[in-house]
Scaffold this motif. Structure first.
Motif, mmCIF file in Angstrom:
data_model
loop_
_atom_site.group_PDB
_atom_site.id
_atom_site.type_symbol
_atom_site.label_atom_id
_atom_site.label_comp_id
_atom_site.label_asym_id
_atom_site.label_seq_id
_atom_site.Cartn_x
_atom_site.Cartn_y
_atom_site.Cartn_z
ATOM 1 N N GLN A 73 0.817 -1.218 0.000
ATOM 2 C CA GLN A 73 0.000 0.000 0.000
ATOM 3 C C GLN A 73 0.851 1.269 0.000
ATOM 4 N N GLY A 74 2.165 1.117 0.004
ATOM 5 C CA GLY A 74 3.067 2.262 0.121
ATOM 6 C C GLY A 74 2.723 3.434 -0.767
ATOM 7 N N ASN A 75 2.589 3.206 -2.084
ATOM 8 C CA ASN A 75 2.297 4.287 -3.026
ATOM 9 C C ASN A 75 0.862 4.231 -3.543
ATOM 10 N N ARG A 76 0.036 3.391 -2.917
ATOM 11 C CA ARG A 76 -1.337 3.222 -3.398
ATOM 12 C C ARG A 76 -2.354 3.919 -2.482
ATOM 13 N N SER A 77 -2.209 3.693 -1.172
ATOM 14 C CA SER A 77 -3.176 4.265 -0.231
ATOM 15 C C SER A 77 -2.448 4.585 1.072
ATOM 16 N N LEU A 78 -2.242 5.849 1.341
ATOM 17 C CA LEU A 78 -1.500 6.261 2.531
ATOM 18 C C LEU A 78 -2.242 5.872 3.809
ATOM 19 N N HIS A 79 -3.571 6.058 3.837
ATOM 20 C CA HIS A 79 -4.292 5.769 5.083
ATOM 21 C C HIS A 79 -4.327 4.269 5.369
ATOM 22 N N LEU A 80 -4.377 3.432 4.325
ATOM 23 C CA LEU A 80 -4.311 1.983 4.559
ATOM 24 C C LEU A 80 -2.912 1.581 5.012
ATOM 25 N N LYS A 81 -1.886 2.136 4.382
ATOM 26 C CA LYS A 81 -0.511 1.859 4.782
ATOM 27 C C LYS A 81 -0.314 2.202 6.263
ATOM 28 N N GLN A 82 -0.814 3.356 6.681
ATOM 29 C CA GLN A 82 -0.652 3.775 8.076
ATOM 30 C C GLN A 82 -1.438 2.874 9.023
ATOM 31 N N ARG A 83 -2.627 2.418 8.585
ATOM 32 C CA ARG A 83 -3.424 1.534 9.468
ATOM 33 C C ARG A 83 -2.737 0.185 9.646
ATOM 34 N N TYR A 84 -2.154 -0.348 8.589
ATOM 35 C CA TYR A 84 -1.393 -1.594 8.710
ATOM 36 C C TYR A 84 -0.197 -1.401 9.644
ATOM 37 N N GLU A 85 0.469 -0.284 9.516
ATOM 38 C CA GLU A 85 1.624 -0.012 10.384
ATOM 39 C C GLU A 85 1.203 0.082 11.844
ATOM 40 N N LYS A 86 0.074 0.729 12.099
ATOM 41 C CA LYS A 86 -0.395 0.889 13.477
ATOM 42 C C LYS A 86 -0.816 -0.441 14.092
ATOM 43 N N SER A 87 -1.267 -1.371 13.266
ATOM 44 C CA SER A 87 -1.552 -2.722 13.779
ATOM 45 C C SER A 87 -0.270 -3.382 14.264
ATOM 46 N N LEU A 88 0.806 -3.197 13.513
ATOM 47 C CA LEU A 88 2.081 -3.830 13.846
ATOM 48 C C LEU A 88 2.754 -3.182 15.047
ATOM 49 N N THR A 89 2.518 -1.892 15.246
ATOM 50 C CA THR A 89 3.181 -1.166 16.340
ATOM 51 C C THR A 89 2.305 -1.035 17.584
ATOM 52 N N SER A 90 1.127 -1.629 17.567
ATOM 53 C CA SER A 90 0.179 -1.603 18.694
ATOM 54 C C SER A 90 -0.407 -0.227 18.967
ATOM 55 N N GLU A 91 -0.289 0.671 17.993
ATOM 56 C CA GLU A 91 -0.972 1.955 18.135
ATOM 57 C C GLU A 91 -2.476 1.781 17.939
ATOM 58 N N GLU A 92 -2.857 0.763 17.200
ATOM 59 C CA GLU A 92 -4.262 0.401 17.017
ATOM 60 C C GLU A 92 -4.403 -1.096 17.279
ATOM 61 N N HIS A 93 -5.655 -1.551 17.340
ATOM 62 C CA HIS A 93 -5.886 -2.979 17.549
ATOM 63 C C HIS A 93 -5.381 -3.779 16.347
ATOM 64 N N LEU A 94 -5.037 -5.015 16.606
ATOM 65 C CA LEU A 94 -4.367 -5.840 15.603
ATOM 66 C C LEU A 94 -5.232 -6.083 14.370
ATOM 67 N N PHE A 95 -6.524 -6.300 14.584
ATOM 68 C CA PHE A 95 -7.403 -6.680 13.474
ATOM 69 C C PHE A 95 -8.321 -5.532 13.058
ATOM 70 N N PHE A 96 -8.653 -5.510 11.799
ATOM 71 C CA PHE A 96 -9.649 -4.576 11.261
ATOM 72 C C PHE A 96 -10.157 -5.137 9.939
ATOM 73 N N TYR A 97 -11.297 -4.601 9.482
ATOM 74 C CA TYR A 97 -11.888 -5.023 8.218
ATOM 75 C C TYR A 97 -11.839 -3.865 7.227
ATOM 76 N N ARG A 98 -12.033 -4.197 5.960
ATOM 77 C CA ARG A 98 -12.019 -3.179 4.903
ATOM 78 C C ARG A 98 -13.232 -3.333 3.993
ATOM 79 N N GLU A 99 -13.798 -2.185 3.589
ATOM 80 C CA GLU A 99 -14.879 -2.184 2.609
ATOM 81 C C GLU A 99 -14.957 -0.801 1.976
ATOM 82 N N ASN A 100 -14.935 -0.775 0.648
ATOM 83 C CA ASN A 100 -15.023 0.487 -0.094
ATOM 84 C C ASN A 100 -13.985 1.501 0.385
ATOM 85 N N ASP A 101 -12.775 1.000 0.587
ATOM 86 C CA ASP A 101 -11.648 1.827 0.996
ATOM 87 C C ASP A 101 -11.831 2.440 2.386
ATOM 88 N N ILE A 102 -12.766 1.880 3.164
ATOM 89 C CA ILE A 102 -13.002 2.346 4.532
ATOM 90 C C ILE A 102 -12.551 1.262 5.507
#
Length: 353
Positions: free
Chosen positions: A237-266
């Protein structure tokens, strides 16, 4: 939903000892009032210099069950306070035999008509048949593996949600985690080298009811695969979607919960209602089905009720299972994880990880 659950009975009849029913054909329980019982106990207390109360007498079944190491759920079911799948009649008859042993002058017997009692499933239908769980996991495994060769699909909404739900299903069975906001916690709650999982899924008046369990080996492997997926998704997601890239990173760094779902880019965080939204077309059961399933599984093995309650995060008589005076140890936790690991193997989850 009915095709996933098993048929159960919602009622059960327990035989009274012959001593109570013999020569009492006109005795009707419905005409006995609470005050009548209190008056009767008062007369006994005065004659025998005792201090009996209705609460003490009604609680005796629970005290006896705890003394002989019977699952604390059983007396609740016999008393009509709870319903779970269990072998109830034999536990009840054991209690009747215990009452007989307290006074051998009484003829505590039960009618022969109960010898062939059909001990069917009682209460919760959420102990799912293995064949149905195997079908669920087989379907997800096939779709996930078929998507691996198609990068765009593998990291698409469907690919993300498939591997998320697959990992969550495994953790549901491996941990009995209650469906709550932030279900399954954060990355920092897992210590993969020791398979330790810190669970904080229930608050009580005296503080957090945290518990640490040991994950089954197969559950650890699925969790590692999911974490690797998150890491790969960050790069994808590096050059495709900044907000998705950041959400994946936050899962790995425990800034957010580990799991989440996606739908319509949300991004949808993991709460029970969002889980139902994404899983209902696949496995339309209430989110706590796995807790029922695992408890039923563990009750069929020679595991102490205290350990089962600890694993499930239940309190026993107002005390936390993992308190300062707990007798539980790592060896016992490993025993539970071995049983769950065998279940995961039987469900076909040990192949083609």
């Amino acid at each position: 939903m009915k095709f996933l659950t098993r048929k159960v009975s919602t009622s059960i009849g327990f035989p009274l000892p012959d001593f109570i029913t013999t020569n009492l054909n006109s005795f009707k329980f419905k005409k006995v009032l609470t005050q009548d019982l209190k008056d009767f106990l008062q007369s006994i207390n005065q004659q025998k210099r005792l201090h009996l109360t209705l609460t003490k007498i009604s609680s005796y079944l629970s005290y006896y069950s705890a003394h002989v190491n019977i699952d604390p759920i059983i007396p609740h079911i016999i008393s009509g306070n709870d319903n779970k799948e269990s072998s109830l009649l034999e536990h009840y008859l054991d209690y009747i035999r215990h009452l007989f042993s307290l006074s051998e002058s009484l003829l505590w017997h039960t009618s022969d008509e109960y010898e062939d009692y059909n001990d069917e499933f009682i209460g919760s239908p959420l102990h799912i048949e293995k064949e149905k769980l195997t079908d669920l996991f087989t379907f997800l495994k096939v779709r996930i593996h078929s998507n691996k060769s198609k990068v765009d699909i593998y990291f698409s909404e469907q690919g993300h949600n498939d591997i998320t739900l697959m990992t969550q299903f495994v953790l549901m069975l491996a941990s009995g985690y209650r469906p709550v906001t932030g279900w399954f916690g954060k990355r920092e709650d897992f210590h993969l080298p020791t398979a330790t999982y810190l669970i904080s899924d229930k608050n009580i008046s005296m503080g957090d009811n945290n518990r640490g369990i040991l994950l089954a080996d197969i559950a650890v492997l699925y969790l590692k695969r999911y974490i690797n997926y998150l890491d790969e998704a960050v790069r994808f997601q590096g050059n495709r979607s900044l907000h998705l890239k950041q959400r994946y990173e936050k899962s790995l760094t425990s800034e957010e919960h580990l799991f989440f779902y996606r739908e319509n880019d949300i991004v949808y965080e993991v709460i029970p209602s969002h889980y139902a939204q994404f899983v209902d077309s696949l496995f339309p059961l209430q989110p706590n089905w796995a807790r029922h399933h695992i408890r039923s599984l563990l009750c069929k093995h020679p595991i102490s009720p205290e350990l089962i309650s600890a694993w499930m995060g239940h309190q026993d008589m107002g005390k936390q299972a993992f308190n300062s005076f707990s007798q539980l140890n790592q060896k016992q936790l490993k025993q539970v994880s071995h049983i769950i690991n065998q279940l995961l193997i039987e469900l076909g989850l040990g192949d083609n990880l």
